[in-house]
Design an enzyme around this catalytic site. Structure first.
Site, PDB file in Angstrom:
ATOM      1  N   SER A   1       0.863  -1.176   0.000  1.00 29.13           N
ATOM      2  CA  SER A   1       0.000   0.000   0.000  1.00 29.13           C
ATOM      3  C   SER A   1       0.906   1.234   0.000  1.00 29.13           C
ATOM      4  CB  SER A   1      -0.885  -0.030   1.251  1.00 29.13           C
ATOM      5  OG  SER A   1      -1.622   1.161   1.370  1.00 29.13           O
TER       6      SER A   1
ATOM      7  N   LYS B   1      -1.059  -1.236  -4.520  1.00 25.13           N
ATOM      8  CA  LYS B   1      -2.223  -0.382  -4.223  1.00 25.13           C
ATOM      9  C   LYS B   1      -1.696   1.013  -3.941  1.00 25.13           C
ATOM     10  CE  LYS B   1      -4.589   0.048   0.246  1.00 25.13           C
ATOM     11  NZ  LYS B   1      -5.254  -0.713   1.320  1.00 25.13           N
TER      12      LYS B   1
ATOM     13  N   LYS C   1      -2.758   4.955  -2.689  1.00 24.23           N
ATOM     14  CA  LYS C   1      -3.765   5.800  -2.078  1.00 24.23           C
ATOM     15  C   LYS C   1      -4.088   6.925  -3.050  1.00 24.23           C
ATOM     16  CE  LYS C   1      -3.887   3.877   2.053  1.00 24.23           C
ATOM     17  NZ  LYS C   1      -5.123   3.337   2.645  1.00 24.23           N
TER      18      LYS C   1
ATOM     19  N   ASP D   1      -6.926   3.048  -3.292  1.00 26.59           N
ATOM     20  CA  ASP D   1      -7.681   3.144  -2.037  1.00 26.59           C
ATOM     21  C   ASP D   1      -8.047   4.607  -1.779  1.00 26.59           C
ATOM     22  OD1 ASP D   1      -8.803   2.885   0.457  1.00 26.59           O
ATOM     23  OD2 ASP D   1      -7.066   1.908   1.392  1.00 26.59           O
TER      24      ASP D   1
ATOM     25  N   GLU E   1     -10.918   0.741  -3.663  1.00 28.19           N
ATOM     26  CA  GLU E   1     -11.205   0.443  -2.259  1.00 28.19           C
ATOM     27  C   GLU E   1     -11.896   1.632  -1.594  1.00 28.19           C
ATOM     28  OE1 GLU E   1      -7.756  -1.180  -0.335  1.00 28.19           O
ATOM     29  OE2 GLU E   1      -8.490  -0.756   1.675  1.00 28.19           O
TER      30      GLU E   1
ATOM     31  N   ASP F   1     -13.591  -1.632   2.746  1.00 28.06           N
ATOM     32  CA  ASP F   1     -12.703  -1.736   3.913  1.00 28.06           C
ATOM     33  C   ASP F   1     -13.477  -1.185   5.115  1.00 28.06           C
ATOM     34  OD1 ASP F   1     -10.810  -1.192   5.907  1.00 28.06           O
ATOM     35  OD2 ASP F   1      -9.355  -0.233   4.618  1.00 28.06           O
TER      36      ASP F   1
ATOM     37  N   LYS G   1      -9.755  -6.808   7.905  1.00 29.22           N
ATOM     38  CA  LYS G   1      -8.785  -6.411   8.927  1.00 29.22           C
ATOM     39  C   LYS G   1      -9.314  -6.939  10.251  1.00 29.22           C
ATOM     40  CE  LYS G   1      -7.331  -2.099   6.730  1.00 29.22           C
ATOM     41  NZ  LYS G   1      -7.485  -0.623   6.742  1.00 29.22           N
TER      42      LYS G   1
ATOM     43  N   GLY H   1      -4.006  -4.073   6.368  1.00 29.29           N
ATOM     44  CA  GLY H   1      -3.088  -3.768   7.458  1.00 29.29           C
ATOM     45  C   GLY H   1      -3.358  -2.391   8.009  1.00 29.29           C
TER      46      GLY H   1
HETATM   47  O1  OSB Z   1      -7.168   1.954   4.388  1.00 32.19           O
HETATM   48  O2  OSB Z   1      -6.079   0.145   4.218  1.00 32.19           O
HETATM   49  C1  OSB Z   1      -6.203   1.262   4.716  1.00 32.19           C
HETATM   50  C2  OSB Z   1      -3.148   2.096   6.871  1.00 32.19           C
HETATM   51  C3  OSB Z   1      -3.752   2.719   7.943  1.00 32.19           C
HETATM   52  C4  OSB Z   1      -5.111   2.878   7.950  1.00 32.19           C
HETATM   53  C5  OSB Z   1      -5.884   2.434   6.865  1.00 32.19           C
HETATM   54  C6  OSB Z   1      -5.286   1.797   5.785  1.00 32.19           C
HETATM   55  C7  OSB Z   1      -3.888   1.659   5.782  1.00 32.19           C
HETATM   56  C8  OSB Z   1      -3.149   1.065   4.667  1.00 32.19           C
HETATM   57  C9  OSB Z   1      -1.779   0.503   4.948  1.00 32.19           C
HETATM   58  O3  OSB Z   1      -3.534   1.074   3.527  1.00 32.19           O
HETATM   59  C10 OSB Z   1      -1.797  -0.973   5.054  1.00 32.19           C
HETATM   60  C11 OSB Z   1      -0.496  -1.485   5.616  1.00 32.19           C
HETATM   61  O4  OSB Z   1       0.469  -1.584   4.841  1.00 32.19           O
HETATM   62  O5  OSB Z   1      -0.428  -1.797   6.818  1.00 32.19           O
HETATM   63 MG    MG Z   2      -8.274   0.809   2.994  1.00 35.99          MG
END
Ligand code: OSB
Ligand code: MG
Length: 363
Positions: free
Chosen positions: A132, A157, A159, A184, A209, A234, A258, A286
């Site tokens: 991510s 992925k 953001k 995302d 996402e 999510d 999660k 995560g």
């Molecule tokens: O939306 O998936 C998410 C991290 C913190 C809060 C929300 C998200 C995320 C990530 C990182 O996308 C996922 C990771 O590498 O731990």
């Molecule tokens: Mg997410």
């Protein structure tokens, strides 16, 4: 000897800031739980952080809920599902519940001498790994994407944020037209943005996402019928029941599981099973976990029921130094769960003490 539960707050600096549509994170402030009973030391991590920007929970609410309502139901170290059943009258606060639930998984696995992934169900023995990547200047994002591909990640992925989504996705697709890519949004759009969201269809993403509000299902289901990009939820999937409803009304064809958001591993497995029965894809997300939370995620991600690569990247992608001495390593885009009993992490006690800001004795 009576069991003892203590919680400490640790601060771990991220290698680089992580930006999502809801803000920038420079460090991870994690609550680490330790249960000491009959010579067994079990650990877990609460995935809350300083601020309630991903969901309504934060470290202070989690500590309060654990201390006031949850800990007393864990005094006799019940099985994880039994614990969840005991605390069912506490509404929400899934991250707080998950922290105890996972602590009990580690405890019972250590007691029976089994590694966690083999206790959760049928495991492949490895997890497929994606990454991510946070929002940044386009040149930086493209560099991160190409580094990640070189390292062997099986899905990228990125953001996105409202207004910059086309710019970000265009530069990536210009250089990498065929990589498995997703985006995302972390709830940055409303249904009124439908034309904007539809403009993402041309980037051939695996899924988008959480485009809409953090607790929405209905508008996601409407949106799904009007765009060609599959929708992955999510934030909105905050319980097993919401997962069922999302699938039933076509709000999601992919779910980011999660354990923190769902109240633990038992509920996560239930969601994965329901998804499988209904042709919905799942992967393990995560929350920038330390090596402790990561070990739970990797075990879960190794289950047969999980069919897409997740966000469970190796420890060194996040922190300069982690609190475990045996970090996960990725080979060929795969990470193997630990094979020692329980979560199988070897803690770096000295470093943990160094990064501990505060600690509490709960019982
Ligand atoms: O939306 O998936 C998410 C991290 C913190 C809060 C929300 C998200 C995320 C990530 C990182 O996308 C996922 C990771 O590498 O731990
Ligand atoms: Mg997410």
């Amino acid at each position: 000897m009576k069991p003892r539960l203590s919680i400490r707050l640790v601060r771990l600096k991220l290698i680089s800031p992580f930006t999502t549509s809801f803000g920038t994170q420079r460090e991870r402030n994690a609550l680490i739980l330790e249960l000491d009973s009959d010579g067994i030391k079990a650990y877990s991590e609460c995935v809350t952080d300083k601020h309630p920007y991903y969901s309504y929970e934060d470290n202070v609410t989690a500590l309060h809920i654990i201390n006031r309502y949850l800990a007393k139901e864990a005094l006799d170290c019940p099985e994880p599902r039994e614990f969840l059943n005991r605390v069912r009258s506490v509404k929400g606060h899934n991250m707080a519940k998950a922290a105890i639930e996972m602590l009990l998984w580690d405890y019972h696995c250590k007691e029976s001498g089994k590694p966690l992934h083999l206790s959760l169900g049928s495991s492949k023995g490895y997890a497929e790994v994606g990454i991510s990547i946070g929002i940044d200047r386009s040149e930086k994002m493209i560099k991160r994407v190409s580094d990640a591909i070189e390292k062997g990640y099986r899905r990228i992925k990125v953001k996105i944020e409202r207004g910059r989504e086309r710019e970000i996705l265009q530069v990536i697709r210009d250089s990498f037209p065929d990589i498995p890519l997703s985006a995302d949004a972390n709830a940055c759009y409303t249904y009124d943005d439908i034309d904007l969201i539809r403009s993402i269809d041309r980037f051939n993403l695996l899924y988008i996402e959480q485009p809409l509000s953090h607790d929405d299902l209905i508008y996601h289901s409407r949106l799904a019928r009007q765009i060609s990009t599959p929708i992955c939820l999510d934030e909105s999937i905050s319980s097993v029941e919401k997962a069922k409803k999302a699938i039933e009304i076509g709000a999601a064809s992919v779910i980011n599981i999660k354990p923190g958001r769902l109240g633990g591993l038992a509920n996560s497995i239930d969601v994965a099973r329901i998804a499988r029965e209904n042709g919905c894809h799942v992967w393990i997300g995560g929350m920038l976990e330390s090596g402790i939370g990561r070990a739970f995620n990797v075990s879960l991600a190794s289950l047969d029921l999980i069919d897409y690569p997740g966000d469970t990247s190796p420890n060194d992608r996040y922190f300069i130094k982690d609190i475990v001495k045996n970090p996960f390593r990725m080979e060929n885009g795969l990470i193997k769960p630990n094979t020692e009993r329980g979560i199988g992490v070897i803690l770096d006690q000295e470093f943990m003490d160094e990064v501990t800001l505060k600690s509490w004795r709960i019982f």
